[in-house]
Design a protein around this motif. Structure first.
Motif, PDB file in Angstrom:
ATOM      1  N   ALA A  98       1.927  37.320  -1.817  1.00 45.03           N
ATOM      2  CA  ALA A  98       1.123  37.391  -3.054  1.00 45.03           C
ATOM      3  C   ALA A  98       1.911  37.765  -4.340  1.00 45.03           C
ATOM      4  CB  ALA A  98      -0.209  38.366  -2.865  1.00 45.03           C
ATOM      5  N   GLY A  99       1.596  37.069  -5.413  1.00 47.09           N
ATOM      6  CA  GLY A  99       2.633  37.187  -6.669  1.00 47.09           C
ATOM      7  C   GLY A  99       3.848  36.424  -6.513  1.00 47.09           C
ATOM      8  N   GLY A 100       3.901  35.555  -5.627  1.00 48.04           N
ATOM      9  CA  GLY A 100       5.204  34.808  -5.517  1.00 48.04           C
ATOM     10  C   GLY A 100       4.800  33.398  -5.834  1.00 48.04           C
ATOM     11  N   SER A 101       5.637  32.498  -5.607  1.00 47.91           N
ATOM     12  CA  SER A 101       5.711  31.079  -6.209  1.00 47.91           C
ATOM     13  C   SER A 101       6.066  30.115  -4.981  1.00 47.91           C
ATOM     14  CB  SER A 101       6.619  30.755  -7.330  1.00 47.91           C
ATOM     15  OG  SER A 101       6.192  31.699  -8.616  1.00 47.91           O
ATOM     16  N   VAL A 102       5.751  28.928  -5.097  1.00 47.46           N
ATOM     17  CA  VAL A 102       6.021  27.773  -4.366  1.00 47.46           C
ATOM     18  C   VAL A 102       6.059  26.391  -5.034  1.00 47.46           C
ATOM     19  CG1 VAL A 102       3.682  27.493  -3.367  1.00 47.46           C
ATOM     20  CG2 VAL A 102       5.806  27.028  -1.906  1.00 47.46           C
ATOM     21  N   SER A 103       6.655  25.572  -4.784  1.00 43.07           N
ATOM     22  CA  SER A 103       6.456  24.095  -5.443  1.00 43.07           C
ATOM     23  C   SER A 103       6.329  23.371  -4.252  1.00 43.07           C
ATOM     24  CB  SER A 103       8.128  23.809  -6.036  1.00 43.07           C
ATOM     25  OG  SER A 103       7.918  22.560  -6.547  1.00 43.07           O
ATOM     26  N   LEU A 104       5.404  22.430  -4.668  1.00 41.27           N
ATOM     27  CA  LEU A 104       5.078  21.239  -3.525  1.00 41.27           C
ATOM     28  C   LEU A 104       5.564  20.132  -4.132  1.00 41.27           C
ATOM     29  CD1 LEU A 104       1.375  22.463  -2.649  1.00 41.27           C
ATOM     30  CD2 LEU A 104       3.447  23.081  -1.628  1.00 41.27           C
ATOM     31  N   SER A 105       5.764  19.175  -3.251  1.00 49.52           N
ATOM     32  CA  SER A 105       6.120  17.739  -3.634  1.00 49.52           C
ATOM     33  C   SER A 105       5.257  16.783  -2.932  1.00 49.52           C
ATOM     34  CB  SER A 105       7.692  17.392  -3.360  1.00 49.52           C
ATOM     35  OG  SER A 105       8.498  18.550  -3.832  1.00 49.52           O
ATOM     36  N   CYS A 106       4.902  15.541  -3.785  1.00 47.55           N
ATOM     37  CA  CYS A 106       4.250  14.788  -3.352  1.00 47.55           C
ATOM     38  C   CYS A 106       5.131  13.432  -3.428  1.00 47.55           C
ATOM     39  CB  CYS A 106       2.864  14.384  -3.737  1.00 47.55           C
ATOM     40  SG  CYS A 106       1.810  12.861  -3.552  1.00 47.55           S
ATOM     41  N   ALA A 107       5.629  12.869  -2.096  1.00 51.07           N
ATOM     42  CA  ALA A 107       6.658  11.430  -2.431  1.00 51.07           C
ATOM     43  C   ALA A 107       5.949  10.415  -1.830  1.00 51.07           C
ATOM     44  CB  ALA A 107       7.940  12.066  -1.629  1.00 51.07           C
ATOM     45  N   ALA A 108       6.262   9.226  -2.538  1.00 53.73           N
ATOM     46  CA  ALA A 108       5.628   8.022  -2.336  1.00 53.73           C
ATOM     47  C   ALA A 108       6.431   7.025  -1.587  1.00 53.73           C
ATOM     48  CB  ALA A 108       4.884   7.463  -3.559  1.00 53.73           C
ATOM     49  N   SER A 109       6.063   6.381  -0.654  1.00 54.22           N
ATOM     50  CA  SER A 109       6.747   5.116   0.041  1.00 54.22           C
ATOM     51  C   SER A 109       5.887   4.004  -0.028  1.00 54.22           C
ATOM     52  CB  SER A 109       7.470   5.497   1.254  1.00 54.22           C
ATOM     53  OG  SER A 109       6.247   5.954   2.101  1.00 54.22           O
ATOM     54  N   GLY A 110       6.473   2.927   0.095  1.00 51.01           N
ATOM     55  CA  GLY A 110       5.583   1.513   0.118  1.00 51.01           C
ATOM     56  C   GLY A 110       4.918   1.112  -1.010  1.00 51.01           C
ATOM     57  N   GLY A 111       5.455   1.829  -2.156  1.00 53.25           N
ATOM     58  CA  GLY A 111       4.895   1.389  -3.526  1.00 53.25           C
ATOM     59  C   GLY A 111       5.419   2.514  -4.429  1.00 53.25           C
ATOM     60  N   GLN A 148       0.845  -1.276  -0.017  1.00 57.81           N
ATOM     61  CA  GLN A 148       0.075   0.086  -0.077  1.00 57.81           C
ATOM     62  C   GLN A 148       0.752   1.336  -0.044  1.00 57.81           C
ATOM     63  OE1 GLN A 148      -3.309  -0.058   2.650  1.00 57.81           O
ATOM     64  NE2 GLN A 148      -3.343   2.065   3.086  1.00 57.81           N
ATOM     65  N   VAL A 149       0.524   2.021  -0.824  1.00 54.04           N
ATOM     66  CA  VAL A 149       1.454   3.406  -0.962  1.00 54.04           C
ATOM     67  C   VAL A 149       1.016   4.341  -0.019  1.00 54.04           C
ATOM     68  CG1 VAL A 149      -0.070   4.111  -2.652  1.00 54.04           C
ATOM     69  CG2 VAL A 149       2.466   4.880  -2.611  1.00 54.04           C
ATOM     70  N   GLN A 150       1.953   5.180   0.544  1.00 54.16           N
ATOM     71  CA  GLN A 150       1.754   6.139   1.306  1.00 54.16           C
ATOM     72  C   GLN A 150       2.408   7.215   0.779  1.00 54.16           C
ATOM     73  OE1 GLN A 150       3.921   3.427   3.254  1.00 54.16           O
ATOM     74  NE2 GLN A 150       1.864   2.531   3.453  1.00 54.16           N
ATOM     75  N   LEU A 151       1.558   8.640   1.070  1.00 62.40           N
ATOM     76  CA  LEU A 151       2.144   9.608   0.297  1.00 62.40           C
ATOM     77  C   LEU A 151       2.268  10.837   1.387  1.00 62.40           C
ATOM     78  CD1 LEU A 151      -1.002   9.945  -2.464  1.00 62.40           C
ATOM     79  CD2 LEU A 151       1.302   8.770  -2.695  1.00 62.40           C
ATOM     80  N   ALA A 152       3.342  11.444   1.080  1.00 68.88           N
ATOM     81  CA  ALA A 152       3.782  12.550   2.156  1.00 68.88           C
ATOM     82  C   ALA A 152       4.029  13.940   1.327  1.00 68.88           C
ATOM     83  CB  ALA A 152       5.005  12.207   2.638  1.00 68.88           C
ATOM     84  N   GLU A 153       3.226  14.933   1.729  1.00 68.87           N
ATOM     85  CA  GLU A 153       3.545  16.093   0.913  1.00 68.87           C
ATOM     86  C   GLU A 153       4.525  17.308   1.703  1.00 68.87           C
ATOM     87  OE1 GLU A 153      -1.197  15.345   0.956  1.00 68.87           O
ATOM     88  OE2 GLU A 153       0.625  15.296   2.246  1.00 68.87           O
ATOM     89  N   SER A 154       5.284  17.881   0.838  1.00 67.66           N
ATOM     90  CA  SER A 154       6.251  18.934   1.765  1.00 67.66           C
ATOM     91  C   SER A 154       6.353  20.021   0.679  1.00 67.66           C
ATOM     92  CB  SER A 154       7.522  18.438   1.715  1.00 67.66           C
ATOM     93  OG  SER A 154       7.982  17.784   0.401  1.00 67.66           O
ATOM     94  N   ASN A 171      10.008   9.039  -7.884  1.00 65.90           N
ATOM     95  CA  ASN A 171       8.665   8.480  -7.168  1.00 65.90           C
ATOM     96  C   ASN A 171       8.020   9.686  -6.430  1.00 65.90           C
ATOM     97  OD1 ASN A 171       7.429   5.950  -7.003  1.00 65.90           O
ATOM     98  ND2 ASN A 171       7.898   5.566  -5.035  1.00 65.90           N
ATOM     99  N   THR A 172       7.772  10.798  -7.180  1.00 62.43           N
ATOM    100  CA  THR A 172       7.430  12.196  -6.639  1.00 62.43           C
ATOM    101  C   THR A 172       6.568  12.892  -8.006  1.00 62.43           C
ATOM    102  OG1 THR A 172       9.379  12.401  -5.394  1.00 62.43           O
ATOM    103  CG2 THR A 172       8.114  14.493  -5.786  1.00 62.43           C
ATOM    104  N   VAL A 173       5.540  13.513  -7.448  1.00 59.05           N
ATOM    105  CA  VAL A 173       4.775  14.283  -8.207  1.00 59.05           C
ATOM    106  C   VAL A 173       4.824  15.758  -7.710  1.00 59.05           C
ATOM    107  CG1 VAL A 173       2.398  15.056  -8.727  1.00 59.05           C
ATOM    108  CG2 VAL A 173       3.135  12.776  -8.971  1.00 59.05           C
TER     109      VAL A 173
END
Length: 127
Positions: free
Chosen positions: A14-27, A1-7, A77-79
């Motif tokens: 306002a007007g700025g940028s940010v990048s989020l990651s979704c990393a998987a483990s267990g799958g 079973q896959v586990q997901l972790a955001e960071s 293994n990341t979105v």
């Protein structure tokens, strides 16, 4: 079973940028279609973006089109969710979710079709 972790969340102007990651483990995340949702205390969870198992097919919610970009690196293994031109209304907890591609084909914006969820990461946009 896959586990997901955001960071990657945090405070941004306002007007700025940010990048989020979704990393998987267990799958292996490349076995799944992945989406990002967001939620505030005042609203129901909102669909933000979707990427199919094979790169190339993406869908965005109307409120983020042209500003956000979803991508995946199957080798890592990341979105990712690249968020540009942020506005105060983008403030929310952001969640990634995954589903097998054969599950509910053609359905991507409904929470109910996703089997796996991360714990969420807070993004706060200040004016």
């Amino acid at each position: 079973q896959v586990q997901l972790a955001e960071s990657g969340g945090g405070l941004v102007q306002a007007g700025g940028s940010v990048s989020l990651s979704c990393a998987a483990s267990g799958g292996t995340l490349n076995s799944y279609a992945v989406a990002w949702f967001r939620q505030t205390p005042e609203k129901e969870r909102e669909f933000v973006a979707y990427i199919s198992r094979r790169p190339g097919a993406t869908v965005y919610g109307d409120s983020v089109k042209g500003r956000f970009s979803i991508s995946r690196d199957n080798a890592k293994n990341t979105v990712y969710l690249q968020m540009n031109s942020l506005i105060v209304e983008d403030t929310a907890v952001y969640y990634c979710a995954a589903k097998p591609p054969e599950s509910y084909p053609g359905h991507y914006s409904a929470q109910a079709v996703y089997d796996y969820w991360g714990q969420g990461t807070q993004v706060t946009v200040s004016s």
